[in-house]
Write a protein that holds these residues in place. Structure first.
Motif, PDB file in Angstrom:
ATOM      1  N   UNK A  68       0.825  -1.198   0.000  1.00  0.00           N
ATOM      2  CA  UNK A  68       0.000   0.000   0.000  1.00  0.00           C
ATOM      3  C   UNK A  68       0.869   1.262   0.000  1.00  0.00           C
ATOM      4  N   UNK A  69       1.864   1.264   0.859  1.00  0.00           N
ATOM      5  CA  UNK A  69       2.725   2.457   0.941  1.00  0.00           C
ATOM      6  C   UNK A  69       3.559   2.629  -0.315  1.00  0.00           C
ATOM      7  N   UNK A  70       4.021   1.527  -0.844  1.00  0.00           N
ATOM      8  CA  UNK A  70       4.824   1.593  -2.081  1.00  0.00           C
ATOM      9  C   UNK A  70       4.000   2.205  -3.211  1.00  0.00           C
ATOM     10  N   UNK A  71       2.755   1.717  -3.307  1.00  0.00           N
ATOM     11  CA  UNK A  71       1.902   2.191  -4.396  1.00  0.00           C
ATOM     12  C   UNK A  71       1.562   3.663  -4.260  1.00  0.00           C
ATOM     13  N   UNK A  72       1.434   4.096  -3.013  1.00  0.00           N
ATOM     14  CA  UNK A  72       0.999   5.470  -2.789  1.00  0.00           C
ATOM     15  C   UNK A  72       2.140   6.449  -2.581  1.00  0.00           C
ATOM     16  N   UNK A  73       3.316   6.063  -2.947  1.00  0.00           N
ATOM     17  CA  UNK A  73       4.469   6.943  -2.762  1.00  0.00           C
ATOM     18  C   UNK A  73       5.135   7.203  -4.104  1.00  0.00           C
ATOM     19  N   UNK A  74       5.391   8.467  -4.355  1.00  0.00           N
ATOM     20  CA  UNK A  74       6.089   8.837  -5.593  1.00  0.00           C
ATOM     21  C   UNK A  74       7.516   9.213  -5.240  1.00  0.00           C
ATOM     22  N   UNK A  75       8.430   8.652  -5.985  1.00  0.00           N
ATOM     23  CA  UNK A  75       9.843   8.861  -5.676  1.00  0.00           C
ATOM     24  C   UNK A  75      10.485   9.764  -6.718  1.00  0.00           C
ATOM     25  N   UNK A  76      10.904  10.922  -6.233  1.00  0.00           N
ATOM     26  CA  UNK A  76      11.625  11.854  -7.101  1.00  0.00           C
ATOM     27  C   UNK A  76      13.059  11.905  -6.580  1.00  0.00           C
ATOM     28  N   UNK A 132      19.579   4.670 -11.476  1.00  0.00           N
ATOM     29  CA  UNK A 132      19.292   4.022 -12.756  1.00  0.00           C
ATOM     30  C   UNK A 132      17.997   3.203 -12.696  1.00  0.00           C
ATOM     31  N   UNK A 133      17.455   2.998 -11.498  1.00  0.00           N
ATOM     32  CA  UNK A 133      16.213   2.237 -11.392  1.00  0.00           C
ATOM     33  C   UNK A 133      15.426   2.660 -10.149  1.00  0.00           C
ATOM     34  N   UNK A 134      14.189   2.193 -10.089  1.00  0.00           N
ATOM     35  CA  UNK A 134      13.319   2.385  -8.913  1.00  0.00           C
ATOM     36  C   UNK A 134      12.930   3.832  -8.623  1.00  0.00           C
ATOM     37  N   UNK A 135      13.028   4.727  -9.604  1.00  0.00           N
ATOM     38  CA  UNK A 135      12.545   6.092  -9.374  1.00  0.00           C
ATOM     39  C   UNK A 135      11.387   6.365 -10.324  1.00  0.00           C
ATOM     40  N   UNK A 136      10.565   7.338  -9.929  1.00  0.00           N
ATOM     41  CA  UNK A 136       9.502   7.774 -10.831  1.00  0.00           C
ATOM     42  C   UNK A 136      10.005   8.943 -11.673  1.00  0.00           C
ATOM     43  N   UNK A 137      10.642   9.879 -10.976  1.00  0.00           N
ATOM     44  CA  UNK A 137      11.332  10.953 -11.694  1.00  0.00           C
ATOM     45  C   UNK A 137      12.700  11.097 -11.062  1.00  0.00           C
ATOM     46  N   UNK A 138      13.692  11.452 -11.857  1.00  0.00           N
ATOM     47  CA  UNK A 138      15.011  11.736 -11.278  1.00  0.00           C
ATOM     48  C   UNK A 138      15.486  13.115 -11.708  1.00  0.00           C
ATOM     49  N   UNK A 139      16.055  13.817 -10.749  1.00  0.00           N
ATOM     50  CA  UNK A 139      16.512  15.183 -11.006  1.00  0.00           C
ATOM     51  C   UNK A 139      18.031  15.247 -11.110  1.00  0.00           C
ATOM     52  N   UNK A 140      18.505  15.976 -12.082  1.00  0.00           N
ATOM     53  CA  UNK A 140      19.942  16.276 -12.163  1.00  0.00           C
ATOM     54  C   UNK A 140      20.046  17.770 -12.417  1.00  0.00           C
ATOM     55  N   UNK A 141      20.846  18.412 -11.598  1.00  0.00           N
ATOM     56  CA  UNK A 141      21.023  19.847 -11.767  1.00  0.00           C
ATOM     57  C   UNK A 141      22.144  20.069 -12.773  1.00  0.00           C
ATOM     58  N   UNK A 142      21.821  20.699 -13.883  1.00  0.00           N
ATOM     59  CA  UNK A 142      22.859  20.990 -14.877  1.00  0.00           C
ATOM     60  C   UNK A 142      22.721  22.460 -15.246  1.00  0.00           C
ATOM     61  N   UNK A 143      23.803  23.196 -15.021  1.00  0.00           N
ATOM     62  CA  UNK A 143      23.773  24.653 -15.182  1.00  0.00           C
ATOM     63  C   UNK A 143      22.590  25.204 -14.372  1.00  0.00           C
ATOM     64  N   UNK A 144      21.719  25.979 -15.024  1.00  0.00           N
ATOM     65  CA  UNK A 144      20.595  26.520 -14.257  1.00  0.00           C
ATOM     66  C   UNK A 144      19.300  25.753 -14.506  1.00  0.00           C
ATOM     67  N   UNK A 145      19.466  24.569 -15.015  1.00  0.00           N
ATOM     68  CA  UNK A 145      18.288  23.760 -15.320  1.00  0.00           C
ATOM     69  C   UNK A 145      18.226  22.535 -14.416  1.00  0.00           C
ATOM     70  N   UNK A 146      17.013  22.060 -14.272  1.00  0.00           N
ATOM     71  CA  UNK A 146      16.846  20.746 -13.666  1.00  0.00           C
ATOM     72  C   UNK A 146      16.458  19.806 -14.791  1.00  0.00           C
TER      73      UNK A 146
END
Lengths: 358, 272
Positions: A121-129, A152-166
């Protein structure tokens, strides 16, 4: 299939999160005395998350969101076991070392023979950024366990900061849905220049982790080092500084063992489940008193074999992500990397299995 | 799959049989449909007190009730011993892997039980003798400390009359009326004439008996994959998660409790 990658400005990212705040509880790392701790965010905190500061893993392991330290798993008076007040969560800023741990926890708790409904239940209701690691700690050793400091795995979205962008990489359907639902026209497909730069940054950080671990590097992987060394006499010596506090297993993102405790409150009976540790006395003690791990060094040894051999045999992945939390938590200043280095230098000692016969 | 594997189903105590000074058998009537295979186990809940793992000792063909044979060794088993007809317990299960009986067909089947280890063996025996024609021959070898420690006392006479079943018993310490074998359980193995090429052996008993029983069987020529052991560990969750019953890479609750010796022979702590 290659994941889609978007680019957005940091300010747009803040409004993206603010939009999601209505429906989700958002947790993100907050800095306190050079350490990061996952905390529940107020809406006003969102704009203050500094993505440059979420540079390394938090003190708490990811499992705290899916496996509470204690919970009631069975209750005679209440057939509705799942807490309806539970709000969907977004976790921001998790690192690869925590995401990799989910592979082990999922194997155990989503095992199709017996699914743990609370975990599911918790896994389903959790979004991983998640986000890339940009400033590894001295205790970090993901590169020594065949991993890397970026998700490389198990994320819904992944952020990388590059210059002034995400840069936002979409890792799952859930992640794509989130963008479809809340994303605005400021989401642009990332240009290749930024993606190349992300890769360069990642390689740089990977080298940095390798550098941190130069003195601990071993020729063979940890599973091979341990094989044939179960009965080595070195374990007694290696465990000398263990004070049996269980800190290493509590703080470990993959350690999943627990104890069930029955209780009663009036006419109501319940079963509670609490974190437990294989490092503690009596963990394997049987009813009639026999205990296969009746000494500290046997329990200490088990932690290594469980992580690097048994889990590998059972799930094809080791149960260590190189997060280094156990190294920081250890009251006896035991550094797992040193332990494994020492084991790698001992002579293999293989006994035959019928040594006791006759 | 059950929705919540931590939830027990209710089972009422229908009878309590005193087997020996330390062992009792509870007959339980589950309030929901419940069936099991011989060798699988249950977690028996004493509400509000705790749980403990037991392999039912009754026939898997009996789906109305199940027997659980319990030796008093600790906190939970003491409470179980104090239970009376009408008391409510909880059961979770069946859990684990039982005996692969289809692999025993057309073979000689040797059952070697010691002490309260006779419990899973009885369940298996009752299944085997339900139709003895499936097997070449069945041997029941049972050892206990003294004649008064023998459990299921009045059933042995019945079993002695079953065609295709040979029953042998031994005690470590005989009394003046004892006319059968004397010595540890493994002495019985010398008394049977079995074709090891076409046989399987099933062992359940205290650790020391499991160990020497297995080594005796190997010395007789049994292959390690033909020796089935009911392993004991501190099974708690019963569903392969809590970690308490680890045996090398296995969790006894999920991968066992029945293992072949072949599976576990390289695990140093196999005999505890």
């Amino acid at each position: 299939m290659v994941n889609r990658v978007f680019q957005i400005k940091i300010t747009d990212w803040v409004s993206f999160l603010e939009d999601m705040y209505r429906e989700y509880d958002i947790y993100a790392p907050q800095s306190f005395e050079d350490k990061l701790y996952f905390e529940f965010l107020d809406k006003s905190d969102i704009k203050n998350i500094s993505y440059r500061d979420i540079a390394y893993r938090t003190v708490q392991p990811i499992k705290i969101f899916f496996l509470p330290v204690g919970e009631t798993v069975s209750n005679t008076s209440n057939s509705e076991e799942i807490d309806k007040n539970y709000k969907k969560k977004i976790l921001v800023g998790l690192k690869a070392c925590d995401l990799n741990a989910l592979s082990i926890l999922d194997e155990v708790y989503l095992d199709e023979d017996f699914i743990d409904p609370f975990y599911k239940h918790r896994r389903e209701d959790t979004i991983i950024i998640s986000s890339d690691c940009t400033d590894p700690l001295e205790s970090c050793f993901c590169t020594e366990v065949d991993s890397q400091p970026y998700p490389v795995k198990n994320f819904d979205l992944n952020l990388s900061l590059v210059d002034n962008y995400i840069l936002i990489e979409v890792g799952s359907e859930k992640g794509q849905k989130l963008i479809d639902e809340y994303g605005k026209d400021y989401f642009k497909e990332a240009n290749n220049g930024l993606i190349d730069k992300r890769e360069q940054n990642r390689e740089k950080i990977k080298s940095k982790v390798e550098e941190i671990n130069t003195e601990f590097a071993t020729k063979d992987s940890y599973d091979l080092i341990l094989k044939g060394n179960y009965e080595s006499e070195i374990w007694e010596e290696l465990a000398e500084d263990c004070v049996e506090c269980g800190g290493c297993t509590n703080i470990c993102p993959t350690c999943h063992c627990f104890i069930l405790v029955d209780g009663a409150k009036g006419e109501e009976f319940f079963k509670n489940k609490y974190w437990d540790s294989c490092q503690l006395d009596d963990f394997t003690k049987m009813a009639a008193g026999e205990d296969p791990r009746d000494e500290i060094w046997k329990r200490f040894r088990n932690r290594y074999f469980c992580k690097y051999n048994y889990k590998l045999d059972n799930f094809n992945i080791i149960a260590c992500t190189g997060c280094g939390r156990c190294i920081e938590a250890c009251q006896g200043d035991i550094d797992k990397r040193e332990v494994l280095k020492k084991v790698s230098e001992t002579k293999k000692n293989k006994k035959t299995n019928r040594e006791e016969v006759n | 799959m059950k929705e919540n594997p931590y939830n027990p189903i209710k089972a009422k105590v229908d009878d309590v049989i005193t087997e020996s000074s330390t062992i009792k058998t509870l007959k339980l009537i589950p309030e929901e449909n419940f069936s099991f295979q011989a060798g699988e186990f249950i977690e028996l809940t004493v509400p509000g007190v705790g749980e403990a793992p037991f392999t039912p000792s009754s026939s898997p063909y009996n789906t109305e009730s199940l027997d659980v044979t319990v030796m008093e060794v600790g906190r939970v088993t003491r409470k179980i011993h104090n239970m009376k007809k009408g008391d409510i317990t909880g059961i979770r299960g069946p859990l684990g892997k039982g005996y692969p009986i289809e692999k025993f067909e057309n073979k000689e089947v040797l059952l070697l039980g010691g002490g309260v280890g006779m419990a899973p063996i009885r369940s298996l025996l009752l299944e085997l003798i339900h139709d003895t024609s499936r097997f070449e021959q069945i041997y029941l070898c049972y050892g206990s400390k003294t004649p008064s420690d023998i459990i299921y006392k009045n059933q042995f006479e019945k079993w002695r009359n079953v065609k295709g079943l040979k029953v042998l018993r031994t005690v470590d310490e005989p009394d003046e009326n004892w006319e059968e074998c004397v010595g540890v359980a493994t002495v019985l193995l010398e008394k049977i004439d079995i074709n090891v090429e076409n046989s399987v052996a099933i062992v359940c008993g205290p650790p020391v008996m499991m160990k020497f029983g297995t080594y005796s069987l190997l010395d007789m020529g049994f292959k390690s994959e033909d020796i089935y052991l009911s392993m004991e560990r501190n099974m708690s969750c019963g569903i392969g998660k809590c970690g308490h019953c680890a045996l090398g890479k296995y969790y006894v609750c999920k991968d066992g409790p029945v293992f072949t010796y072949e599976q576990i022979k390289d695990i140093p702590e196999k005999w505890v």
